[in-house]
Design a protein around this motif. Sequence first.
Motif, mmCIF file in Angstrom:
data_model
loop_
_atom_site.group_PDB
_atom_site.id
_atom_site.type_symbol
_atom_site.label_atom_id
_atom_site.label_comp_id
_atom_site.label_asym_id
_atom_site.label_seq_id
_atom_site.Cartn_x
_atom_site.Cartn_y
_atom_site.Cartn_z
ATOM 1 N N ILE A 483 62.476 66.077 -68.258
ATOM 2 C CA ILE A 483 61.287 65.361 -68.746
ATOM 3 C C ILE A 483 61.096 64.052 -67.977
ATOM 4 C CG2 ILE A 483 60.330 64.130 -70.722
ATOM 5 C CD1 ILE A 483 61.538 66.201 -72.519
ATOM 6 N N LEU A 484 62.161 63.255 -67.900
ATOM 7 C CA LEU A 484 62.048 61.951 -67.255
ATOM 8 C C LEU A 484 61.717 62.075 -65.775
ATOM 9 C CD1 LEU A 484 65.052 60.155 -68.981
ATOM 10 C CD2 LEU A 484 62.616 59.762 -69.381
ATOM 11 N N ARG A 485 62.177 63.143 -65.157
ATOM 12 C CA ARG A 485 61.929 63.306 -63.732
ATOM 13 C C ARG A 485 60.546 63.904 -63.447
ATOM 14 N NH1 ARG A 485 63.222 60.356 -60.546
ATOM 15 N NH2 ARG A 485 65.390 60.438 -61.252
ATOM 16 N N LEU A 527 64.521 60.774 -79.218
ATOM 17 C CA LEU A 527 63.592 61.745 -79.798
ATOM 18 C C LEU A 527 63.981 63.175 -79.465
ATOM 19 C CD1 LEU A 527 60.146 60.035 -79.155
ATOM 20 C CD2 LEU A 527 61.331 60.288 -81.318
ATOM 21 N N LEU A 528 64.464 63.400 -78.252
ATOM 22 C CA LEU A 528 64.764 64.766 -77.840
ATOM 23 C C LEU A 528 65.857 65.398 -78.697
ATOM 24 C CD1 LEU A 528 63.898 66.875 -75.799
ATOM 25 C CD2 LEU A 528 65.688 66.055 -74.284
ATOM 26 N N LEU A 785 55.182 65.147 -74.847
ATOM 27 C CA LEU A 785 56.066 65.927 -73.982
ATOM 28 C C LEU A 785 57.465 66.021 -74.586
ATOM 29 C CD1 LEU A 785 55.031 64.724 -70.408
ATOM 30 C CD2 LEU A 785 54.666 66.977 -71.418
ATOM 31 N N THR A 786 57.945 64.906 -75.151
ATOM 32 C CA THR A 786 59.265 64.932 -75.772
ATOM 33 C C THR A 786 59.276 65.828 -77.001
ATOM 34 O OG1 THR A 786 59.622 62.667 -75.014
ATOM 35 C CG2 THR A 786 61.120 63.513 -76.694
ATOM 36 N N ALA A 787 58.182 65.786 -77.784
ATOM 37 C CA ALA A 787 58.107 66.650 -78.957
ATOM 38 C C ALA A 787 58.099 68.118 -78.551
ATOM 39 C CB ALA A 787 56.858 66.322 -79.765
ATOM 40 N N LEU A 788 57.340 68.441 -77.499
ATOM 41 C CA LEU A 788 57.315 69.831 -77.026
ATOM 42 C C LEU A 788 58.683 70.258 -76.513
ATOM 43 C CD1 LEU A 788 55.753 72.389 -76.341
ATOM 44 C CD2 LEU A 788 55.129 71.338 -74.150
ATOM 45 N N LEU A 829 56.949 68.060 -87.851
ATOM 46 C CA LEU A 829 57.667 66.959 -87.212
ATOM 47 C C LEU A 829 56.859 66.376 -86.051
ATOM 48 C CD1 LEU A 829 61.283 68.444 -87.174
ATOM 49 C CD2 LEU A 829 60.413 66.617 -88.633
ATOM 50 N N ALA A 830 56.365 67.258 -85.178
ATOM 51 C CA ALA A 830 55.595 66.781 -84.034
ATOM 52 C C ALA A 830 54.323 66.063 -84.481
ATOM 53 C CB ALA A 830 55.256 67.956 -83.111
#
Length: 863
Positions: A483-485, A527-528, A785-788, A829-830
């Motif tokens: 995700i971060l990249r 979050l992840l 994106l983190t939720a997905l 949650l999302a």
Amino acid sequence: MRIPLLARTHLGAVAVLFVLTLSACLLVAGLPRAMQSSFDQALHEALRTAPAEQADLTVTVASMSKEEDLNERGQFESRDQRWRRLLPPALRPLVVPTGTGDSHMSAKTVVTPLQGSGGTMFMNLGWLSDADRRVDWVQGRPPGKPSTTRFEGETIPLIEVGLVESALPAMDLRLGQVKVLGESHYVAVRLVGAFRAKNPNERYWSHNSDILSVTRILPPGKLEFEKHITTVMSDDGLAVLSGDGRNLSYNWVLPIAPDKADALATSDLNTAVSEFERVIGLQASGSFSPYRVMTALPKLLTDFLAAQSTAQTVMYLVLGGLLLVAAGVIVLAVQLLAGRLDHTLALTRARGGSLRQVAGTGAALTALAVVPAGLVGYALSWFVPGPVLPVVHIGPLLVMAAAVGFAAAGLAFAHRVPLDERREDVATARPSARRLTLEVLVVVLALAGAYLLRTRGLAASAGFDPFLLVVPIALTLAAAVVILRCYPYPLRLLVRLAARRPGAVPFLGLTRAARARSASVLPVLILLPALGVSVFAAVISDGLVSTQRLASWQQVGAPVKITSRIEIPADVIDRVRKVAGVEQVVLAQTGRVQVGYGAERAEAIAVNLAEWRRLLGGAPIDVPTGSGAFVSPDLKGRGTYEIGWQSRLKLPESGVITSVPGFYSQGKFIVMPLDQLVRPAVNTLLIRGNPAVDELRRMVPLGTVESQTLALAAIQDDPLTSTVRTTLMVVTVALAAYALVAVILSLVVGAADRARALSFLRTLGLSDRQAQRLTVLEIMPMILLTALAGLLLGLGLPEALGPGVDLSSYAGDLPVGDYSLDLVTPTALATGLAVVAVLGAYAHTAISRRRSLGAVLRVGDLT
């Protein structure tokens, strides 16, 4: 610096850190105690519900001659004391004292034939050390001293005995009769009394069921049942009870107190039982008959350890994720406090303050918040029932030390150079080759670990497999790295598209999101796992519930089932149909049938399959359709079947089935239409509806009534099962709360920088509505994106962990593998995270609107 003054100045951040630290310390100290307490309760329940003859320790020895006979109570009592002295230390607290509970001694013969019965009736001789406390004499009198009598020209012992009242008609006996026992070494008994058990349901009678009821045995190749009953004699009868010429055994029952068992010492108990068996075996020196320990306690403990290991696996995963997320939220709160101190400490550093002074100030202020919170959380954990484990003391210390250490290290790194201005919002640093290699290695190792866990299974050694904890952590880190990249690249594409539009807000908002500071890494890492573990817990819980329901249906095969050893009369069936709550009754006959004309046998059920299928409407099980014979895999491929059952039947093979719900799941079995039988002898009723089970039991006293609802309750009410389900629910709620807190803190951490940027833009004409949209566009991409990613991680963890999460022990021994995609909880949650983020954005712009532009623009300016 004056630490109390700083605490009052930044009271909000200190209070947030205090609350989060208190909750984390309470979790890390309280949850292990609650978990271990549930394990203890489950072990107590497992030992309490097991038959006493399995859970207790019984020392037994056979007497083969007069020299080995025990002729008085004192000989039994001296040996009882010896066995208790030989108990290993781990077993000694569990065994109840002599004369308490179910502790007793006995002497019994077995297979003692009754003269003149033709080998079909057996009356065994027995002695119980505490018969006077266990029975009430309802006919005649208690047995007295033995005497002698003449039989076939010889003088033989005559022993006064009593027997259970229900055995008199069953064995066709009367009080006052004298019966001769044995085939060569004769002994006579006089029936002087009949008794009833004071409490026939107490565990004591599990050791002496042969005394309380007549045992019927059908010997191989015979058509007539043998009847066995054990009588009771007085202490005086021991003087003439001998093992010479009959099967005589002496028994010392050492009962286990279930409530004193400790789940942590289960392995030690297994070792202690083995040692006790070895020591008891050595006591038979010089005797032809060795002493033995009869018990199934090791098996009970082994079964419990297997179930406990599965529970620990799931709870280590979810609790470990919960505690990691809690620690991450605390670090985020420390970062918030450090951001509030940044201006003050930068001035201190610029005016000659040492790095030690700067780091010490941040550490002291953090300690002022976390140390009292940690102590309060630790103190509150003592209200949680359960044993005190080492982690109860160590956990809060680690939480406090981590918070203080992170504050000191972070501030020392941030202020290592005085007035070190950095503009991370302008350009993104290119990652080094070493960092890229490390990130690729993390992803590859995570995927390889998941593959190995699925292929190799659990470690063969007993206990928790650390691989189960390493793989989820590696998968979480790999997802975070990806995700971060990768997330800036699609955002930059959107930025290019937004640049072509006339409005500036989408361009500015997406640009700030794409150029997110490195501080955004921490919210992602919080979050992840929070979303991943909470979704994982929700998926596991849903799979467990659905499998438990399926197992209950497979155990019963209908909403209610009545099975009887004999045919159920037609008038009883009619009365059952009229019971309140009964909607449909399907008749069936079960039995063992002959396959062909040889010795092959199979279990069979004759039933109307169409009616049975209508009865199961809406149930998660089904039965085959069609006519003819449906057979198990062991019987398939024979075309037409010749079946001997009341009459000869010839049925074609209609299909192969692996199980019959409520009846057969292995071996050889056949399902056939009921109308193929010449005269069905119905001994099974399948009932739809919700009738009173007690009423059905009263109407069919010789039948066994089973209910799908009761079967499901029995599965779900198991202590370990309840613990797993409760833990999953609590962790899901707690992680959702931590995820929301992380979103709020991430908003607050970047609030000052965001307010400064909005203030600059407001001087250029940015409206309040545009400021709100810009803030939302800045924070939403990372959260979405983190939720997905968290959703996909949580849905994939059950499959990735594979054999490591075997919950069959809590689902009626059915494998829990149907993890259906129920998106209700993940979507909630999302959605909750998105709503909190949007509300935070609106609140932030509302607060910024009330501030003076001049005050905001001067924040952080040092020149």
